[in-house]
Design a protein around this motif. Structure first.
Motif, PDB file in Angstrom:
ATOM      1  N   GLU A 105      26.553   2.225  62.735  1.00  9.88           N
ATOM      2  CA  GLU A 105      26.714   3.235  63.782  1.00  9.88           C
ATOM      3  C   GLU A 105      27.152   4.578  63.209  1.00  9.88           C
ATOM      4  OE1 GLU A 105      29.145   3.911  67.992  1.00  9.88           O
ATOM      5  OE2 GLU A 105      29.124   1.940  66.996  1.00  9.88           O
ATOM      6  N   TYR A 106      28.004   4.519  62.196  1.00 13.64           N
ATOM      7  CA  TYR A 106      28.455   5.736  61.508  1.00 13.64           C
ATOM      8  C   TYR A 106      28.128   5.600  60.026  1.00 13.64           C
ATOM      9  CZ  TYR A 106      31.193   5.878  65.810  1.00 13.64           C
ATOM     10  OH  TYR A 106      31.578   5.862  67.122  1.00 13.64           O
ATOM     11  N   PHE A 107      27.637   6.695  59.433  1.00 10.66           N
ATOM     12  CA  PHE A 107      27.307   6.639  58.009  1.00 10.66           C
ATOM     13  C   PHE A 107      27.695   7.950  57.329  1.00 10.66           C
ATOM     14  CE2 PHE A 107      23.557   8.195  60.175  1.00 10.66           C
ATOM     15  CZ  PHE A 107      23.068   9.200  59.362  1.00 10.66           C
ATOM     16  N   LEU A 108      28.172   7.834  56.095  1.00  6.40           N
ATOM     17  CA  LEU A 108      28.621   8.987  55.327  1.00  6.40           C
ATOM     18  C   LEU A 108      27.450   9.846  54.887  1.00  6.40           C
ATOM     19  CD1 LEU A 108      31.223   7.166  53.055  1.00  6.40           C
ATOM     20  CD2 LEU A 108      31.787   8.858  54.802  1.00  6.40           C
ATOM     21  N   THR A 109      27.666  11.142  54.803  1.00  5.63           N
ATOM     22  CA  THR A 109      26.681  12.036  54.205  1.00  5.63           C
ATOM     23  C   THR A 109      26.699  11.820  52.688  1.00  5.63           C
ATOM     24  OG1 THR A 109      28.251  13.846  53.915  1.00  5.63           O
ATOM     25  CG2 THR A 109      27.118  13.710  56.035  1.00  5.63           C
ATOM     26  N   PRO A 110      25.688  12.324  51.945  1.00  3.35           N
ATOM     27  CA  PRO A 110      25.669  12.116  50.488  1.00  3.35           C
ATOM     28  C   PRO A 110      26.926  12.613  49.780  1.00  3.35           C
ATOM     29  CG  PRO A 110      23.528  12.873  51.242  1.00  3.35           C
ATOM     30  CD  PRO A 110      24.437  12.959  52.429  1.00  3.35           C
ATOM     31  N   ASP A 111      27.556  13.659  50.292  1.00  4.51           N
ATOM     32  CA  ASP A 111      28.789  14.162  49.694  1.00  4.51           C
ATOM     33  C   ASP A 111      29.956  13.991  50.669  1.00  4.51           C
ATOM     34  OD1 ASP A 111      27.891  15.945  51.537  1.00  4.51           O
ATOM     35  OD2 ASP A 111      28.285  17.761  50.348  1.00  4.51           O
ATOM     36  N   GLY A 112      29.925  12.922  51.444  1.00  2.00           N
ATOM     37  CA  GLY A 112      30.863  12.765  52.543  1.00  2.00           C
ATOM     38  C   GLY A 112      32.171  12.076  52.217  1.00  2.00           C
ATOM     39  N   LEU A 113      32.403  11.755  50.950  1.00  5.52           N
ATOM     40  CA  LEU A 113      33.656  11.100  50.574  1.00  5.52           C
ATOM     41  C   LEU A 113      34.277  11.889  49.427  1.00  5.52           C
ATOM     42  CD1 LEU A 113      35.584   8.744  51.041  1.00  5.52           C
ATOM     43  CD2 LEU A 113      34.196   7.365  49.488  1.00  5.52           C
ATOM     44  N   VAL A 114      35.238  12.727  49.739  1.00  7.42           N
ATOM     45  CA  VAL A 114      35.836  13.620  48.755  1.00  7.42           C
ATOM     46  C   VAL A 114      37.341  13.352  48.673  1.00  7.42           C
ATOM     47  CG1 VAL A 114      36.264  16.029  48.115  1.00  7.42           C
ATOM     48  CG2 VAL A 114      34.103  15.388  49.217  1.00  7.42           C
ATOM     49  N   GLY A 115      37.857  13.268  47.453  1.00 11.39           N
ATOM     50  CA  GLY A 115      39.293  13.151  47.259  1.00 11.39           C
ATOM     51  C   GLY A 115      39.796  11.757  46.952  1.00 11.39           C
ATOM     52  N   VAL A 116      38.893  10.805  46.687  1.00 10.03           N
ATOM     53  CA  VAL A 116      39.343   9.438  46.403  1.00 10.03           C
ATOM     54  C   VAL A 116      39.221   9.074  44.934  1.00 10.03           C
ATOM     55  CG1 VAL A 116      38.704   8.703  48.722  1.00 10.03           C
ATOM     56  CG2 VAL A 116      37.080   8.374  46.852  1.00 10.03           C
ATOM     57  N   ASP A 117      38.667   9.977  44.108  1.00  9.29           N
ATOM     58  CA  ASP A 117      38.427   9.618  42.714  1.00  9.29           C
ATOM     59  C   ASP A 117      39.674   9.741  41.855  1.00  9.29           C
ATOM     60  OD1 ASP A 117      38.405  12.312  43.132  1.00  9.29           O
ATOM     61  OD2 ASP A 117      36.616  12.741  41.955  1.00  9.29           O
ATOM     62  N   PHE A 118      40.455  10.812  42.008  1.00 17.28           N
ATOM     63  CA  PHE A 118      41.648  10.978  41.185  1.00 17.28           C
ATOM     64  C   PHE A 118      42.617  11.892  41.908  1.00 17.28           C
ATOM     65  CE2 PHE A 118      44.235  12.411  37.584  1.00 17.28           C
ATOM     66  CZ  PHE A 118      44.470  11.197  36.947  1.00 17.28           C
ATOM     67  N   ALA A 119      43.891  11.548  41.855  1.00 22.41           N
ATOM     68  CA  ALA A 119      44.910  12.365  42.527  1.00 22.41           C
ATOM     69  C   ALA A 119      45.112  13.680  41.777  1.00 22.41           C
ATOM     70  CB  ALA A 119      46.228  11.586  42.603  1.00 22.41           C
ATOM     71  N   ASP A 120      45.575  14.703  42.515  1.00 23.25           N
ATOM     72  CA  ASP A 120      45.842  15.999  41.894  1.00 23.25           C
ATOM     73  C   ASP A 120      47.055  15.883  40.969  1.00 23.25           C
ATOM     74  OD1 ASP A 120      43.753  17.222  43.186  1.00 23.25           O
ATOM     75  OD2 ASP A 120      44.968  17.815  44.915  1.00 23.25           O
ATOM     76  N   TRP A 121      46.884  16.326  39.737  1.00 26.67           N
ATOM     77  CA  TRP A 121      47.915  16.219  38.701  1.00 26.67           C
ATOM     78  C   TRP A 121      48.361  17.617  38.325  1.00 26.67           C
ATOM     79  CZ3 TRP A 121      51.284  13.122  36.603  1.00 26.67           C
ATOM     80  CH2 TRP A 121      51.725  13.291  35.294  1.00 26.67           C
ATOM     81  N   SER A 122      49.623  17.932  38.568  1.00 25.35           N
ATOM     82  CA  SER A 122      50.145  19.266  38.289  1.00 25.35           C
ATOM     83  C   SER A 122      51.024  19.234  37.047  1.00 25.35           C
ATOM     84  CB  SER A 122      50.962  19.781  39.488  1.00 25.35           C
ATOM     85  OG  SER A 122      50.147  19.912  40.629  1.00 25.35           O
ATOM     86  N   ILE A 123      50.786  20.184  36.143  1.00 21.67           N
ATOM     87  CA  ILE A 123      51.577  20.298  34.918  1.00 21.67           C
ATOM     88  C   ILE A 123      52.295  21.644  34.928  1.00 21.67           C
ATOM     89  CG2 ILE A 123      51.474  20.434  32.394  1.00 21.67           C
ATOM     90  CD1 ILE A 123      49.093  18.596  32.446  1.00 21.67           C
ATOM     91  N   TYR A 124      53.587  21.622  34.631  1.00 16.72           N
ATOM     92  CA  TYR A 124      54.402  22.833  34.638  1.00 16.72           C
ATOM     93  C   TYR A 124      54.774  23.185  33.191  1.00 16.72           C
ATOM     94  CZ  TYR A 124      54.749  20.898  39.316  1.00 16.72           C
ATOM     95  OH  TYR A 124      54.441  20.357  40.534  1.00 16.72           O
ATOM     96  N   THR A 125      54.568  24.447  32.825  1.00 18.47           N
ATOM     97  CA  THR A 125      54.783  24.865  31.437  1.00 18.47           C
ATOM     98  C   THR A 125      55.588  26.152  31.372  1.00 18.47           C
ATOM     99  OG1 THR A 125      52.742  26.166  31.351  1.00 18.47           O
ATOM    100  CG2 THR A 125      52.571  23.835  30.751  1.00 18.47           C
ATOM    101  N   GLU A 126      56.156  26.388  30.210  1.00 20.18           N
ATOM    102  CA  GLU A 126      56.850  27.637  29.894  1.00 20.18           C
ATOM    103  C   GLU A 126      56.377  28.105  28.517  1.00 20.18           C
ATOM    104  OE1 GLU A 126      58.852  29.556  31.525  1.00 20.18           O
ATOM    105  OE2 GLU A 126      59.211  28.322  33.321  1.00 20.18           O
ATOM    106  N   PRO A 127      56.091  29.409  28.339  1.00 25.94           N
ATOM    107  CA  PRO A 127      55.668  29.887  27.010  1.00 25.94           C
ATOM    108  C   PRO A 127      56.812  29.793  25.999  1.00 25.94           C
ATOM    109  CG  PRO A 127      56.029  31.726  28.506  1.00 25.94           C
ATOM    110  CD  PRO A 127      56.133  30.492  29.340  1.00 25.94           C
ATOM    111  N   LEU A 128      56.445  29.499  24.753  1.00 23.82           N
ATOM    112  CA  LEU A 128      57.439  29.447  23.687  1.00 23.82           C
ATOM    113  C   LEU A 128      57.869  30.862  23.312  1.00 23.82           C
ATOM    114  CD1 LEU A 128      55.868  26.658  21.470  1.00 23.82           C
ATOM    115  CD2 LEU A 128      57.846  26.440  22.987  1.00 23.82           C
ATOM    116  N   ALA A 129      59.144  31.015  22.982  1.00 24.78           N
ATOM    117  CA  ALA A 129      59.682  32.351  22.718  1.00 24.78           C
ATOM    118  C   ALA A 129      59.400  32.835  21.304  1.00 24.78           C
ATOM    119  CB  ALA A 129      61.189  32.357  22.982  1.00 24.78           C
TER     120      ALA A 129
END
Length: 283
Positions: free
Chosen positions: A23-47
């Motif tokens: 009855e319901y079917f996904l579009t070809p690009d209808g499943l977004v965001g399940v492959d890998f979680a967003d990974w945030s990296i925080y950095t500071e420049p070396l002095a």
């Protein structure tokens, strides 16, 4: 990829919505965001030289977008879809891809369904936000720290004239817990008491980390410990005040660990059951 996937969504009131190509079917690009979680990296420049230093890293909340067609064009069908995706509800999303099913919880962030279909399939887009970015395995692990260990008498007959030890309960021994997921996972513990037990304690690893409750517990007491939410209940009543000050929140790290339980007195009257599921960064 989306057309090969099956998505089942269960609302907190038990109602279900299935996107499986019928009855319901996904579009070809209808499943977004399940492959890998967003990974945030925080950095500071070396002095004093080129480069940067990583000061922290974390997974952020996971947005998932579902885009699917409704084969029916009647107004009644459109109303069914609209009413199911309620901004006030909590949803469990089961995603099956290549024979693997994992689940995650979230809330509705966006919803769009055009009013004019021009006789074509109705296209719906749903945005779901998941505070916990990790998918859970369908298989839950239930392990008893006081396992029955067969002895010499097993499986032979033990008689009154010639008694033999058939089996014993294992207390204080290390039990291996595997974790083949992508990240460390918390677990829950049920403590059952068949008599007076004083100061029960759970150890992780070879007693490097512990979680201890102070006091004496009596027959038929049940204690529930959830290390994910840092809550402890005795017979349904919160009892965090019984937690020893040197206790730590325990977990099952990637690759696995050993757990054991004991008590200052009455160890043989303590029954400890551990429950957890593996967590994954995607499907």
């Amino acid at each position: 990829m989306a057309r090969e996937a099956i998505v089942k969504i269960v609302r907190d009131d038990g109602k279900e919505f299935l996107i499986d190509g019928n009855e319901y079917f996904l579009t070809p690009d209808g499943l977004v965001g399940v492959d890998f979680a967003d990974w945030s990296i925080y950095t500071e420049p070396l002095a004093f030289k080129d480069g940067s230093v990583v000061t922290g890293a974390s997974f952020t909340g996971r947005p998932i977008t579902l885009t699917f067609f409704d084969r029916k064009t009647e107004d009644m069908s459109r109303e069914v879809v609209r009413k199911f995706f309620n901004a006030r509800g909590l949803y469990v999303i089961y995603v099956t891809l290549n024979g693997i099913t994992r689940w995650i919880t979230g809330v509705i962030q966006t919803f769009a369904e055009p009013t004019d279909t021009n006789g074509k399939y109705t296209k719906c887009t749903v945005g779901i936000f998941c505070e916990d970015p990790f998918f859970n395995s369908m298989e839950e692990e239930w392990n008893d720290l006081q396992k029955i260990k067969p002895m010499f008498g097993f499986p032979y007959i033990s008689t009154e004239e010639h008694p033999s030890v058939m089996s014993v309960y294992v207390f204080g021994e290390y039990v291996r817990f595997e974790n083949n997921g992508d990240v460390d996972t918390s677990f829950a513990v049920f403590l059952y008491f068949t008599g007076n037990v004083t100061n029960p304690v759970i150890y992780q690893g070879y007693r490097e980390h512990k979680f201890q409750l102070n006091g004496t517990f009596t027959e038929d007491d049940i204690v529930f410990i959830d290390f994910d939410t840092a809550t402890v209940y005795k017979n349904g009543v919160s009892c965090w005040n019984l937690v020893d000050k040197d206790s730590e929140l325990l977990e099952v790290p990637r690759g696995g660990t050993y757990l054991s339980s004991t008590a200052e007195e009455g160890e043989e009257l303590l029954h400890c059951v551990v429950n957890y599921s593996e967590k994954y960064a995607g499907v």
